[in-house]
Scaffold this motif. Sequence first.
Motif, short mmCIF file in Angstrom:
data_model
loop_
_atom_site.label_atom_id
_atom_site.label_comp_id
_atom_site.label_asym_id
_atom_site.label_seq_id
_atom_site.Cartn_x
_atom_site.Cartn_y
_atom_site.Cartn_z
N ASN A 15 0.82 -1.22 0.00
CA ASN A 15 0.00 0.00 0.00
C ASN A 15 0.86 1.27 0.00
N GLY A 16 2.01 1.18 -0.66
CA GLY A 16 2.89 2.34 -0.76
C GLY A 16 3.74 2.58 0.47
N LYS A 17 3.65 1.70 1.45
CA LYS A 17 4.40 1.87 2.70
C LYS A 17 5.34 0.68 2.91
N GLU A 18 6.45 0.95 3.57
CA GLU A 18 7.48 -0.08 3.77
C GLU A 18 7.10 -1.01 4.91
N LEU A 19 7.14 -2.33 4.63
CA LEU A 19 6.86 -3.35 5.64
C LEU A 19 8.14 -4.13 5.91
N LEU A 20 8.51 -4.23 7.17
CA LEU A 20 9.71 -4.96 7.59
C LEU A 20 9.32 -6.07 8.56
N VAL A 21 9.80 -7.28 8.31
CA VAL A 21 9.53 -8.42 9.19
C VAL A 21 10.84 -9.20 9.37
N GLY A 22 11.33 -9.26 10.61
CA GLY A 22 12.59 -9.97 10.84
C GLY A 22 13.05 -9.82 12.27
N ASN A 23 14.36 -9.84 12.49
CA ASN A 23 14.88 -9.66 13.84
C ASN A 23 15.05 -8.18 14.15
N PHE A 24 15.50 -7.87 15.35
CA PHE A 24 15.61 -6.46 15.74
C PHE A 24 16.79 -5.77 15.07
N LYS A 25 17.73 -6.57 14.52
CA LYS A 25 18.82 -5.96 13.74
C LYS A 25 18.25 -5.33 12.47
N LEU A 26 17.15 -5.89 11.98
CA LEU A 26 16.49 -5.32 10.81
C LEU A 26 15.89 -3.96 11.15
N MET A 27 15.32 -3.86 12.37
CA MET A 27 14.78 -2.57 12.81
C MET A 27 15.91 -1.54 12.92
N ASP A 28 17.05 -1.97 13.48
CA ASP A 28 18.20 -1.06 13.62
C ASP A 28 18.71 -0.62 12.26
N LYS A 29 18.73 -1.54 11.32
CA LYS A 29 19.26 -1.26 9.98
C LYS A 29 18.46 -0.16 9.29
N PHE A 30 17.15 -0.15 9.53
CA PHE A 30 16.30 0.86 8.89
C PHE A 30 15.88 1.98 9.86
N SER A 31 16.66 2.07 10.95
CA SER A 31 16.51 3.19 11.92
C SER A 31 15.10 3.30 12.48
N ILE A 32 14.52 2.14 12.79
CA ILE A 32 13.20 2.13 13.42
C ILE A 32 13.40 1.93 14.92
N THR A 33 12.95 2.87 15.70
CA THR A 33 13.14 2.81 17.15
C THR A 33 12.07 1.94 17.80
N TYR A 34 12.45 1.30 18.88
CA TYR A 34 11.52 0.45 19.62
C TYR A 34 11.77 0.63 21.11
N ASP A 35 10.76 0.32 21.91
CA ASP A 35 10.82 0.61 23.35
C ASP A 35 10.85 -0.65 24.21
N ILE A 36 11.38 -1.73 23.66
CA ILE A 36 11.52 -2.95 24.47
C ILE A 36 12.95 -3.43 24.42
N ASP A 37 13.31 -4.28 25.38
CA ASP A 37 14.65 -4.88 25.41
C ASP A 37 14.54 -6.32 24.90
N PRO A 38 14.97 -6.59 23.66
CA PRO A 38 14.82 -7.94 23.10
C PRO A 38 15.50 -9.02 23.93
N SER A 39 16.59 -8.67 24.60
CA SER A 39 17.33 -9.67 25.37
C SER A 39 16.58 -10.14 26.61
N SER A 40 15.56 -9.41 27.00
CA SER A 40 14.80 -9.77 28.20
C SER A 40 13.78 -10.88 27.93
N ILE A 41 13.57 -11.20 26.65
CA ILE A 41 12.59 -12.22 26.28
C ILE A 41 13.33 -13.43 25.73
N VAL A 42 13.08 -14.60 26.34
CA VAL A 42 13.82 -15.81 25.98
C VAL A 42 13.45 -16.31 24.59
N TYR A 43 12.18 -16.27 24.25
CA TYR A 43 11.73 -16.83 22.98
C TYR A 43 12.29 -16.07 21.78
#
Length: 663
Positions: free
Chosen positions: A439-467
């Motif tokens: 729909n003309g917008k960028e969709l990213l699905v992957g690990n949190f390194k993918l979020m970092d690569k495209f400069s998308i900020t997030y408010d959770i600590d991935p290392s705190s979740i085991v799964y």
Amino acid sequence: MKHQHKFDTSGKQICCTLEEKINQQAEQHSEDDGHDHDHSGGNKSTFRMFLPAIISFVLLLIAIGIDNYFTQSWFTGWVRIVWYILAYIPVGLPVVKEAIESISRGEFFSEFLLMSIATIGAFAIGEFPEGVAVMLFYAVGEIFQNLAVTRAKANIKSLLDQRPDEVNIMEGNVVRTVKAEDVPIGAIIQLKPGEKLGLDGELLSETASFNTAALTGESQPDTKSKGEAVLAGMINLNTVSQVKVTTAYTDSKLSKILELVQNATEQKAPTELFIRKFAKIYTPIVVFLAIAICLLPYFFIDNYQFKEWLYRALIFLVISCPCALVISIPLGYFGGIGAASKNGILFKGSNFLDVIATIQNVVMDKTGTMTEGVFKVQEVVFKPDFDKEEILKMVNALEGQSTHPVATAIHDYVGPIDTSIVLQNAEEISGHGLKATVNGKELLVGNFKLMDKFSITYDIDPSSIVYTLIAVGYDKKFVGYLTIADSIKEDAQITVDKLKALGVKTTMLSGDKDTVVQFVVKKLGIANAFGDLLPEDKVNKVKEIKAKNETVAFVGDGVNDAPVVALSDVGIAMGGLGSDATIETADVVIQDDKPSKIPMAINIGKQTKKIVWQNIALAFAVKAIVLVLGAGGLATMWEAVFADVGVALLAILNAVRIQRMKF
């Protein structure tokens, strides 16, 4: 007899005449005893092999009896000579013929020439019984070698029976039998209970149970559901089933496995190649030494008797025949490959049996190797600003571009892909995930390194979740994440314990998040582990291990980890019923995906190497002792027979032990 020479990768001839002959006889014997013949046919074939030796043995026994116990006046002069010649011909003529053919090809110093010279020489000096006996025992030894090679190859050759030549295809309501190689992709095969599937396909029936032993080495039934892949060689167990052909006959999984196994014996171990080269140097040396033993004493001994020293030289020739080495060593490797194949482990060559025996480190992937690789979505945590259902549909559509187990888990959770969703510029970013425009917008699905690569900020600590976490970004915003869990394989713990018992170090390298990797290795007791790795990171880690001059086996899927497989000393693929690329890239393929087969493969390699070196030591020790005794006049032809045929048979019996071992 025509000889078909085998060549190594450099194109140099490496096969010795004796092994070629025995291999060809073994193949012929296997054909005679094939599954198309009844048991009595096999017995008849074996009897035919022994018939010349039986005739020779009976004639020899009668002659010895008349010579020593039941003296007859007519059994003298030319009658006696002709009788012994008749006893010699059934076993001696084929060997003399082989010697002549070897010479015609430029191979002057063959085992056949040694035996011909020795036995004909015995006749020349009047030692008729010994001349016949030596050739008789040599011939019997060859037959037993033949049978042993045939048996060693039996586990491998039995795979050929798993691929039926004909299949029943459905044309409307009519069932027609056609050659499997002529069946087109898309045809429907009707498979009755007890029948073997001839081609790879997709199950059209609701459910069906199959025996997958031909592919995995396991006879436990495997139940398949409609739409699942079924492979050539599987045996239908209960109800009439229908299968849609998806792969051409020559490209089926079983065809590739058969090709791999049939080529396995072409890749020779360094020990095997060395012994062959050694035999080609060793044989002419002993011929010249025998000539020296016969003639040189004339210049140093006053009471020199040509007949006595010729007899010693002939004994020397019989003893020196390198049959035990040339035959028992390849047979040891045949046995190792056959034992592995019987247990669902395919070695691409005997050279890998040697290498795997020396492995000091097993480096393994996590997903699909030590864990089931069957992921399930545990929870979906999306921010309330986004339509959860709509985002999941887009994520599902994008994951449809991937064959990764994570994609399958999402598909199972969300359901069928919404075809109304249009993906543009979809691409996979190695080690990170997937990206597309929706729909003309960028969709990213992957690990949190993918979020970092495209400069998308997030408010959770991935290392705190085991799964395992699958992060989602849309329109340059962080949407949330899905948690996905995998389960550890049942025999993973046994695998690690057995590797430790073998003194092998263990390391896990995974692209999965480090918290998940550390959780798995802590539970299993794996020594070292690294998570969040890109493919190039895995390569660097393996390089670090190899820099310590330690041998490394890498265990993975053989596709994404191809660079690491190429770098390792032995690449082991958890092939199972997976991709063809796995079979292509790895050196060793474990067909049933059980990690416990890793220590088993190492143990088979160690036992094979042990048996090979036992045979080398036995052959050299006995021959050296009897050679010295023969040159000194302290050994007769009978000791010579033991040093040649006897040692060869002992070595063969030792070599076939590996096929009876429990691993």
